[in-house]
Design a protein around this motif. Sequence first.
Motif, mmCIF file in Angstrom:
data_model
loop_
_atom_site.group_PDB
_atom_site.id
_atom_site.type_symbol
_atom_site.label_atom_id
_atom_site.label_comp_id
_atom_site.label_asym_id
_atom_site.label_seq_id
_atom_site.Cartn_x
_atom_site.Cartn_y
_atom_site.Cartn_z
ATOM 1 N N UNK A 144 0.839 -1.202 0.000
ATOM 2 C CA UNK A 144 0.000 0.000 0.000
ATOM 3 C C UNK A 144 0.872 1.250 0.000
ATOM 4 N N UNK A 145 1.915 1.220 0.844
ATOM 5 C CA UNK A 145 2.834 2.365 0.905
ATOM 6 C C UNK A 145 3.537 2.572 -0.435
ATOM 7 N N UNK A 146 4.055 1.462 -1.023
ATOM 8 C CA UNK A 146 4.781 1.538 -2.286
ATOM 9 C C UNK A 146 3.915 2.140 -3.371
ATOM 10 N N UNK A 147 2.658 1.684 -3.386
ATOM 11 C CA UNK A 147 1.713 2.175 -4.391
ATOM 12 C C UNK A 147 1.607 3.697 -4.332
ATOM 13 N N UNK A 148 1.368 4.207 -3.135
ATOM 14 C CA UNK A 148 1.179 5.657 -2.996
ATOM 15 C C UNK A 148 2.493 6.380 -3.308
ATOM 16 N N UNK A 149 3.606 5.761 -2.908
ATOM 17 C CA UNK A 149 4.904 6.380 -3.156
ATOM 18 C C UNK A 149 5.190 6.466 -4.663
ATOM 19 N N UNK A 150 4.886 5.366 -5.382
ATOM 20 C CA UNK A 150 5.126 5.349 -6.826
ATOM 21 C C UNK A 150 4.239 6.358 -7.538
ATOM 22 N N UNK A 151 2.978 6.459 -7.064
ATOM 23 C CA UNK A 151 2.063 7.431 -7.666
ATOM 24 C C UNK A 151 2.624 8.842 -7.486
#
Lengths: 261, 112
Positions: free
Chosen positions: B28-35
């Motif tokens: 979940x964190x990675x997703x938001x970070x990549x976005x």
Amino acid sequence: MADTNPIKQFEIHEVAPLEIAGLNLAFTNSAFFMLLATVSVTLLMALATNKRALVPGRGQSIAEILYGFVADMVRSSAGNEGLRFFPFVFTLFIFILAGNMFGMFPYLPLPIPGVDNHGFTITSHIIVTLTLSMMVMAIVVGFGVYKNGFKFLKLFVPAGVPPILYIIVTPIEVISFLSRPISLSVRLFANMLAGHILLKVFAGFIVMLGAAGAAWGIVGILPFAMVIGLTALEFLVAFLQAYVFAILTCIYLNDALHPAH
Amino acid sequence: MIMMSNRDEPDRSNPEDRLADFEKRLSARLESRNAEDRKYDRPRQGWAIGLRYGTEFMVGVLVGAAIGYLIDRVFDTLPFGLLIGTFLGFGAGTMNVVRAAKELSERALRDN
């Protein structure tokens, strides 16, 4: 007042004079920075890979990330066959990157006394970037002819064109091919030159405003903020231009591997 | 401790549950970070792409004109070689830009 000449940073100085058969082959500050880039990269890679641990340490991780990054780049634009050029592309990329990054030091004294000391960016001289791009083109033409023979000329005769149009299309393809080394070198050179001049111009404003005395020194905060922003941008440009140079090299090498596409 | 076990939360003492929970939170964190990263990447790349198109076109015209001029110098036909060379150079420059655009859009398609 301090020297605020923004193009002084591009001056070439002789460090160790050397003349052979009437040719001036002096060891210059430019040569020194090339040597610095080469030696530091070699040392970094040798140190990073001498342990060869299964679980990489910090240094080995850097080396592995760099390897993976360039290998992916070569594979995605020139295919698995292009991996035979991996050592060349990796050397080009890392040399340009190191040269650009050493250029980011505003003041990097040479270890020789009596020489005018200032930072120097090797890639801000078109003779350096043009030499690199001519090397790429020499390999593209040399390997293309070696592997494909006369079929390499298919590069200039694209398929699916009505025969009459070849009168126009072939010269255009030839000009397009000849423009590659120039666009490759001019882009790198112009980016580094313009960025470093801009940086020094704004840095010069700080000195000038400081020397103007009284309240003018406070206004100097504005160009100072600009210099901080530009420095960050220049780091990005230093990496981006090394990347662009390497990826275009891969694309051109792909033409040598598969001339008819 | 005793109060915790009464709730519906995943059992923290079970290693597999903890790992799965960690995976979920990490992705979940990675997703938001990549976005977030993608948002910042776009304009910077646009600037670099613009510069690339510019040089590709300019260099095509310049090389075409230079070749035309050289032909003129050799055959003493000034200004016709220069004119034709510049004309063809425009074509080469345009083709350079089209190639660059095609290759960049292919890479963008592959990345997304």
